[in-house]
Design a protein around this motif. Structure first.
Motif, PDB file in Angstrom:
ATOM      1  N   THR A  33       0.842  -1.193   0.000  1.00  0.00           N
ATOM      2  CA  THR A  33       0.000   0.000   0.000  1.00  0.00           C
ATOM      3  C   THR A  33       0.878   1.244   0.000  1.00  0.00           C
ATOM      4  O   THR A  33       2.086   1.177   0.272  1.00  0.00           O
ATOM      5  N   ALA A  34       0.263   2.373  -0.277  1.00  0.00           N
ATOM      6  CA  ALA A  34       0.993   3.643  -0.220  1.00  0.00           C
ATOM      7  C   ALA A  34       1.496   3.899   1.196  1.00  0.00           C
ATOM      8  O   ALA A  34       2.609   4.403   1.394  1.00  0.00           O
ATOM      9  N   SER A  69      -5.612   6.898  -1.361  1.00  0.00           N
ATOM     10  CA  SER A  69      -5.575   5.545  -1.900  1.00  0.00           C
ATOM     11  C   SER A  69      -6.528   4.595  -1.180  1.00  0.00           C
ATOM     12  O   SER A  69      -6.798   4.740   0.011  1.00  0.00           O
ATOM     13  N   THR A  70      -6.999   3.614  -1.923  1.00  0.00           N
ATOM     14  CA  THR A  70      -7.802   2.536  -1.368  1.00  0.00           C
ATOM     15  C   THR A  70      -7.488   1.257  -2.131  1.00  0.00           C
ATOM     16  O   THR A  70      -6.772   1.297  -3.132  1.00  0.00           O
ATOM     17  N   ARG A  71      -8.040   0.153  -1.665  1.00  0.00           N
ATOM     18  CA  ARG A  71      -7.794  -1.103  -2.376  1.00  0.00           C
ATOM     19  C   ARG A  71      -8.498  -1.079  -3.717  1.00  0.00           C
ATOM     20  O   ARG A  71      -9.385  -0.262  -3.952  1.00  0.00           O
ATOM     21  N   LEU A  72      -8.098  -1.978  -4.603  1.00  0.00           N
ATOM     22  CA  LEU A  72      -8.665  -2.039  -5.944  1.00  0.00           C
ATOM     23  C   LEU A  72      -9.489  -3.314  -6.110  1.00  0.00           C
ATOM     24  O   LEU A  72      -9.177  -4.346  -5.515  1.00  0.00           O
ATOM     25  N   THR A  85      -8.565   3.899   4.434  1.00  0.00           N
ATOM     26  CA  THR A  85      -7.763   4.167   3.239  1.00  0.00           C
ATOM     27  C   THR A  85      -6.395   3.517   3.383  1.00  0.00           C
ATOM     28  O   THR A  85      -5.997   3.112   4.464  1.00  0.00           O
ATOM     29  N   TRP A  86      -5.693   3.459   2.276  1.00  0.00           N
ATOM     30  CA  TRP A  86      -4.359   2.869   2.260  1.00  0.00           C
ATOM     31  C   TRP A  86      -3.273   3.938   2.221  1.00  0.00           C
ATOM     32  O   TRP A  86      -2.162   3.685   1.813  1.00  0.00           O
ATOM     33  N   GLY A  87      -3.606   5.146   2.633  1.00  0.00           N
ATOM     34  CA  GLY A  87      -2.633   6.225   2.640  1.00  0.00           C
ATOM     35  C   GLY A  87      -2.819   7.144   1.450  1.00  0.00           C
ATOM     36  O   GLY A  87      -3.802   7.061   0.716  1.00  0.00           O
TER      37      GLY A  87
END
Length: 161
Positions: A33-34, A69-72, A85-87
């Motif tokens: 992740t970011a 960012s988030t997952r896809l 969120t993923w950063g």
């Protein structure tokens, strides 16, 4: 038995074909992740990250995007199931990308290599952003909201269906 197995295989193949990623987003990427990239030095890693645009910044030779960012999903589209969120990250690509089209909250997916890090303030807090040199900038179509109104059937015999 063979006919049933053949039918299952064909159905599985058809469903898998529906869930494929757009061609520009296909490839092999690091599964980080970011946030993880910011906590560790992951410079040089190939990533596929996506999320919502916070800001689009045209520069003389390239455009940079600040993204939350988030997952896809399996097709590479950002997935917003919760506020988790993923950063944040910054993605830059050569050329001009119009901020009127690449506006805040639009969903976007990038592929590229982490080229370094950049510190910026987020509401007074110093935040370390991974910076991606993007090969692909994939802007997703806007999701349409549909209000579905259900009413009971006027036919009483259909209520149990």
């Amino acid at each position: 038995m063979n006919m049933r197995l053949t039918t299952i295989c064909i159905a599985t193949a058809l469903l898998a074909a529906c869930a494929t990623q757009p061609k520009p987003l296909q490839g092999q990427f690091e599964t980080l992740t970011a946030h993880q990239a910011a906590a560790n030095n992951m410079t040089g890693s190939m990533v596929r990250w996506g999320g919502r645009i916070i800001r689009t910044e045209p520069r003389p030779d390239r455009t940079c995007f600040e993204v939350i960012s988030t997952r896809l999903t399996s097709d590479g589209r950002p997935y917003w199931a919760s506020d988790d969120t993923w950063g944040r990250f910054i993605a830059c690509r050569t050329g001009f990308y119009d901020p009127a089209l690449f506006e805040p909250n639009r969903e976007v997916t990038f592929t590229g290599r982490i080229e370094g890090y950049e510190e910026r303030k987020v509401d007074g807090f110093i935040y370390k952003f991974p910076r991606v040199s993007a090969d692909v900038v994939y802007l997703w179509p806007k999701r349409e909201r549909v209000n579905v109104i259900t009413r009971p059937s006027p036919w009483p015999w259909a209520w149990g269906w």
